[in-house]
Scaffold this motif. Structure first.
Motif, PDB file in Angstrom:
ATOM      1  N   GLY A 191       0.788  -1.230   0.000  1.00  0.00           N
ATOM      2  CA  GLY A 191       0.000   0.000   0.000  1.00  0.00           C
ATOM      3  C   GLY A 191       0.816   1.273   0.000  1.00  0.00           C
ATOM      4  N   LEU A 192       2.128   1.195   0.273  1.00  0.00           N
ATOM      5  CA  LEU A 192       2.951   2.406   0.238  1.00  0.00           C
ATOM      6  C   LEU A 192       3.067   2.974  -1.170  1.00  0.00           C
ATOM      7  N   ALA A 193       2.651   2.196  -2.160  1.00  0.00           N
ATOM      8  CA  ALA A 193       2.607   2.738  -3.517  1.00  0.00           C
ATOM      9  C   ALA A 193       1.605   3.884  -3.616  1.00  0.00           C
ATOM     10  N   PHE A 194       0.602   3.913  -2.737  1.00  0.00           N
ATOM     11  CA  PHE A 194      -0.385   5.001  -2.740  1.00  0.00           C
ATOM     12  C   PHE A 194       0.253   6.334  -2.339  1.00  0.00           C
ATOM     13  N   PRO A 195       0.828   6.449  -1.134  1.00  0.00           N
ATOM     14  CA  PRO A 195       1.455   7.722  -0.801  1.00  0.00           C
ATOM     15  C   PRO A 195       2.622   8.060  -1.722  1.00  0.00           C
ATOM     16  N   LEU A 196       3.360   7.066  -2.212  1.00  0.00           N
ATOM     17  CA  LEU A 196       4.469   7.344  -3.116  1.00  0.00           C
ATOM     18  C   LEU A 196       3.973   8.012  -4.390  1.00  0.00           C
ATOM     19  N   GLN A 197       2.923   7.474  -5.006  1.00  0.00           N
ATOM     20  CA  GLN A 197       2.442   8.080  -6.243  1.00  0.00           C
ATOM     21  C   GLN A 197       1.846   9.455  -5.993  1.00  0.00           C
ATOM     22  N   ASN A 198       1.191   9.629  -4.861  1.00  0.00           N
ATOM     23  CA  ASN A 198       0.696  10.965  -4.516  1.00  0.00           C
ATOM     24  C   ASN A 198       1.846  11.954  -4.385  1.00  0.00           C
ATOM     25  N   LEU A 199       2.929  11.529  -3.771  1.00  0.00           N
ATOM     26  CA  LEU A 199       4.104  12.392  -3.648  1.00  0.00           C
ATOM     27  C   LEU A 199       4.724  12.674  -5.018  1.00  0.00           C
ATOM     28  N   MET A 200       4.749  11.680  -5.882  1.00  0.00           N
ATOM     29  CA  MET A 200       5.260  11.898  -7.237  1.00  0.00           C
ATOM     30  C   MET A 200       4.495  13.019  -7.937  1.00  0.00           C
ATOM     31  N   ALA A 201       3.173  12.995  -7.806  1.00  0.00           N
ATOM     32  CA  ALA A 201       2.342  13.998  -8.462  1.00  0.00           C
ATOM     33  C   ALA A 201       2.424  15.348  -7.782  1.00  0.00           C
ATOM     34  N   ALA A 202       2.771  15.356  -6.497  1.00  0.00           N
ATOM     35  CA  ALA A 202       2.924  16.624  -5.782  1.00  0.00           C
ATOM     36  C   ALA A 202       4.200  17.340  -6.189  1.00  0.00           C
ATOM     37  N   PHE A 203       5.261  16.594  -6.497  1.00  0.00           N
ATOM     38  CA  PHE A 203       6.562  17.193  -6.812  1.00  0.00           C
ATOM     39  C   PHE A 203       6.869  17.253  -8.303  1.00  0.00           C
ATOM     40  N   GLY A 204       6.026  16.660  -9.129  1.00  0.00           N
ATOM     41  CA  GLY A 204       6.286  16.683 -10.566  1.00  0.00           C
ATOM     42  C   GLY A 204       5.007  16.537 -11.364  1.00  0.00           C
ATOM     43  N   PRO A 205       5.100  16.623 -12.695  1.00  0.00           N
ATOM     44  CA  PRO A 205       3.915  16.510 -13.555  1.00  0.00           C
ATOM     45  C   PRO A 205       3.419  15.078 -13.638  1.00  0.00           C
ATOM     46  N   VAL A 206       2.133  14.925 -13.931  1.00  0.00           N
ATOM     47  CA  VAL A 206       1.555  13.589 -14.023  1.00  0.00           C
ATOM     48  C   VAL A 206       1.764  12.972 -15.403  1.00  0.00           C
ATOM     49  N   GLY A 207       2.049  13.787 -16.403  1.00  0.00           N
ATOM     50  CA  GLY A 207       2.211  13.277 -17.763  1.00  0.00           C
ATOM     51  C   GLY A 207       3.227  12.150 -17.869  1.00  0.00           C
ATOM     52  N   LYS A 222       4.452   4.067 -22.905  1.00  0.00           N
ATOM     53  CA  LYS A 222       4.896   4.870 -24.037  1.00  0.00           C
ATOM     54  C   LYS A 222       6.397   4.656 -24.253  1.00  0.00           C
ATOM     55  N   PRO A 223       6.861   4.639 -25.492  1.00  0.00           N
ATOM     56  CA  PRO A 223       8.278   4.391 -25.778  1.00  0.00           C
ATOM     57  C   PRO A 223       9.196   5.357 -25.025  1.00  0.00           C
ATOM     58  N   GLY A 224      10.212   4.816 -24.393  1.00  0.00           N
ATOM     59  CA  GLY A 224      11.195   5.635 -23.693  1.00  0.00           C
ATOM     60  C   GLY A 224      10.775   6.112 -22.321  1.00  0.00           C
ATOM     61  N   ALA A 225       9.585   5.754 -21.870  1.00  0.00           N
ATOM     62  CA  ALA A 225       9.108   6.237 -20.573  1.00  0.00           C
ATOM     63  C   ALA A 225       9.916   5.621 -19.440  1.00  0.00           C
ATOM     64  N   THR A 226      10.130   6.398 -18.388  1.00  0.00           N
ATOM     65  CA  THR A 226      10.849   5.908 -17.216  1.00  0.00           C
ATOM     66  C   THR A 226      10.211   6.441 -15.944  1.00  0.00           C
ATOM     67  N   ILE A 227      10.256   5.648 -14.912  1.00  0.00           N
ATOM     68  CA  ILE A 227       9.763   6.077 -13.595  1.00  0.00           C
ATOM     69  C   ILE A 227      10.892   6.709 -12.795  1.00  0.00           C
ATOM     70  N   ASP A 228      12.115   6.540 -13.253  1.00  0.00           N
ATOM     71  CA  ASP A 228      13.297   7.034 -12.548  1.00  0.00           C
ATOM     72  C   ASP A 228      13.623   8.455 -13.012  1.00  0.00           C
ATOM     73  N   THR A 229      12.823   9.419 -12.553  1.00  0.00           N
ATOM     74  CA  THR A 229      13.001  10.826 -12.920  1.00  0.00           C
ATOM     75  C   THR A 229      13.453  11.637 -11.701  1.00  0.00           C
ATOM     76  N   PRO A 230      14.000  12.821 -11.917  1.00  0.00           N
ATOM     77  CA  PRO A 230      14.442  13.645 -10.780  1.00  0.00           C
ATOM     78  C   PRO A 230      13.328  13.963  -9.792  1.00  0.00           C
ATOM     79  N   THR A 231      12.131  14.303 -10.285  1.00  0.00           N
ATOM     80  CA  THR A 231      11.053  14.645  -9.351  1.00  0.00           C
ATOM     81  C   THR A 231      10.519  13.407  -8.636  1.00  0.00           C
TER      82      THR A 231
END
Length: 446
Positions: free
Chosen positions: A213-229, A238-247
Motif C-alpha cells: 500500500g505504500l505505492a499510494f502515498p508514493l504516487q501521490n508524492l510523485m504527483a505533488a513534486f512533478g507533472p503527471v504526464g 509509451k516508448p522511452g518512458a521511465t519512472i526514474d526521474t528527478p522529481t
C-alpha cells in the motif's frame, strides 16, 4: 490498486454474438472486432455467469445480487482471490478451457496483445459507450503498438474511483488540524505532530498478499513534486518512458523519510488491506491513503468521524493530482457468455438501482452517459467528500492511473518487494526507482 487502485472495473471485449437475444447462449463469444453485431438483449434462457472477483470489495457482489433480482434467469458462479494472486493467475484463467465471462483485471495490455481479451469496440457502438465522456474509456484502450490511452477498447468500469487521504476527525483535531493541509510541508507538519502526540500518523498495508500500500502515498508524492504526464506515459508503456526521474526521486526520498520517522506501523509488511481498513476504522491512524471504494466501510464503522481530502501539492495554489481510474473487469476472448457479461456492464452504468449501488457501496462516480442522474448520497457521509473532489480533479486535469497497473507483474515483482525492502532499511529511494525501472524493462522485453 489495489489498486489500486487503485486502484481499480470491468474489462470487456467485442464478442460477436450469434444467438443470445432469444435466450440461446450459443455464439455469445464467437466473434470479435465488430465483425458481427453484438446482441444487446439478455434473453430469457438460464445463464450462469462465470466470474472472478477481487477479495475485499463488496461492490461486484452487490451488483451481481441485484442483477439476478432483476433478471432471475441469470445466476452467478463467483470465485474470488487477493489482488496479487489475481495478477499471477489471470493469464492461466483467461487461457483455460473454461475462462471467466467476467474477471477483475489489474492490467490489460499484455492480455490484449496475447489475444486473451475481447475487443469491446462492437459493444461500444451497440450500447453507445463511445458517446460517453471520453475519459471513461481512454484508460481502457490499447493501441496496436501495445500502448494504452488510444486504440481498441478492452475494458469498461464498474465505477470510476478516486484516491486521496482519509482522516479521523477526532484525532486530527487533537493535533490541531482545523482544515486539510494546503501543501506537502503542511501535511508533513501534521504527521510530525501526530507522532509526537503518541498517535499512529498513517495506517497503511504492506503484505505481499494484498500488494504494498505504500505505492499510494508514493504516487501521490510523485504527483505533488512533478507533472503527471510522465507518470501516465510510464503506466501506458509509451516508448522511452521511465519512472526514474528527478522529481520522482524527490518523492521517493520523502517517502523514505516518512518510513524512517515511524509514520507507518512497524508491522506494515505483515498488514493486509482488509486489516489496515479495519484498524483505521477502529481509531488506529490519523490518516490513511486509500480510495473511495472504502467509503461504505468507513461510514459504517466511524460514521461522522471520517473526512477526505486530495493530496496537497508541493506549492500552495497548484492543482491537485490523484489516481483516478475505473475498476476494470474483463471478458475472456473465449468466454461462453460474453454478450450477457457485456449486458451486465452496460446495466451497471445505466440502471438506476445499479448506479445507486455504485455510489452507496463503491463510493464512486458511477460513470455512464453524461446526462445520467447522480444517485442521492447520505448527508454527512464521506462519500459527499469524495464525490465533491471529483469535479475538482476534473478541472485540474491531473488524473493518473495507478503505477501498479503499468504491467501485469510490476506490482507483485517490482513495487511490492522493493518497498518492503525500504521498510526494512535494505533499499533507498534511488535504488527503489532503478530496481522498479529495471523490472519494468525486463517485463516489456518478454
Amino acid at each position: 490498486m489495489k489498486r489500486t487502485a487503485f486502484l481499480t472495473a470491468a474489462l470487456l471485449l467485442t464478442a460477436a454474438a450469434l444467438a443470445f437475444a432469444g435466450g440461446s447462449k450459443e455464439g455469445a463469444s464467437s466473434a470479435s472486432g465488430g465483425q458481427a453485431a453484438p446482441v444487446t438483449s439478455i434473453g430469457t434462457a438460464p445463464v450462469v455467469l462465470n466470474a472472478y472477483f477481487e477479495t475485499g470489495f463488496d461492490i461486484p457482489f452487490k451488483l451481481a445480487e441485484e442483477f439476478t433480482k432483476q433478471y432471475p434467469n441469470v445466476t452467478w458462479n463467483i470465485k474470488q482471490d487477493q489482488f496479487t494472486n489475481l495478477i499471477n493467475e489471470t493469464p492461466r484463467l483467461l487461457s483455460g478451457d473454461n475462462p471467466p465471462d467476467l474477471i477483475r483485471l489489474p492490467t490489460m495490455v499484455s492480455f490484449a496483445k496475447q489475444g486473451l481479451l475481447k475487443n469491446l469496440d462492437g459493444y461500444a457502438r451497440a450500447y453507445g459507450w463511445d458517446k460517453w465522456p471520453v475519459p471513461q474509456l481512454n484508460q481502457n484502450r490499447v493501441a496496436a503498438d501495445g500502448t494504452r490511452g488510444s486504440g481498441a477498447l478492452y475494458a469498461m468500469g464498474l465505477n470510476y474511483s478516486l484516491t486521496g487521504i482519509f482522516y479521523n476527525k477526532k484525532l486530527a483535531n487533537q493535533i490541531g488540524m482545523a482544515q486539510p493541509p494546503k501543501t506537502v510541508a503542511e501535511l508533513e507538519g501534521l504527521l510530525a505532530k501526530a507522532k509526537a502526540a503518541g498517535l499512529q500518523p498513517i495506517m497503511e498495508w504492506g503484505s505481499a498478499k494484498s500488494g504494498m500500500g505504500l505505492a499510494f502515498p508514493l504516487q501521490n508524492l510523485m504527483a505533488a513534486f512533478g507533472p503527471v504526464g510522465p507518470i501516465n506515459d510510464w503506466i501506458f508503456q509509451k516508448p522511452g518512458a521511465t519512472i526514474d526521474t528527478p522529481t520522482n526521486l524527490v518523492a521517493a526520498q520523502h517517502l523514505q523519510k516518512w518510513i524512517e520517522a515511524g509514520y507507518f506501523p512497524p508491522d506494515i509488511n505483515a498488514i493486509e488491506y482488509t486489516d489496515a481498513a479495519a484498524r483505521f476504522t477502529k481509531g488506529e491512524g490519523v490518516f490513511t491513503f486509500n480510495g473511495d471504494w472504502q467509503n461504505a466501510g468507513y461510514d459504517a464503522g466511524m460514521a461522522g468521524n471520517v473526512g477526505f481530502f486530495l493530496m496537497p501539492p508541493e506549492k500552495a495554489g497548484a492543482g491537485p493530482a490523484a489516481m483516478s481510474a475505473p475498476l476494470t473487469y474483463g471478458i475472456a476472448a473465449k468466454a461462453k457468455n460474453a454478450d450477457a457479461a457485456a449486458f451486465f456492464l452496460n446495466w451497471v452504468a445505466t440502471n438506476p438501482k445499479a448506479r445507486a449501488i455504485d455510489v452507496a457501496v463503491g463510493g464512486s462516480n458511477p460513470g455512464g452517459p453524461a446526462d445520467a442522474a447522480m444517485p442521492a448520497v447520505t448527508a454527512g457521509s464521506v462519500t459527499n467528500d469524495t464525490l465533491a473532489a471529483g469535479p475538482v480533479m476534473g478541472k485540474a486535469g491531473n488524473s493518473m492511473d495507478f503505477i501498479a497497473n503499468a504491467t501485469s507483474a510490476i506490482f507483485a515483482q517490482g513495487w511490492t518487494p522493493e518497498l518492503q525492502k525500504m521498510v526494512g532499511g535494505k533499499q533507498d529511494a534511488a535504488g527503489l526507482l532503478k530496481a522498479v525501472q529495471a523490472e519494468y524493462l525486463r517485463e516489456l522485453s518478454r
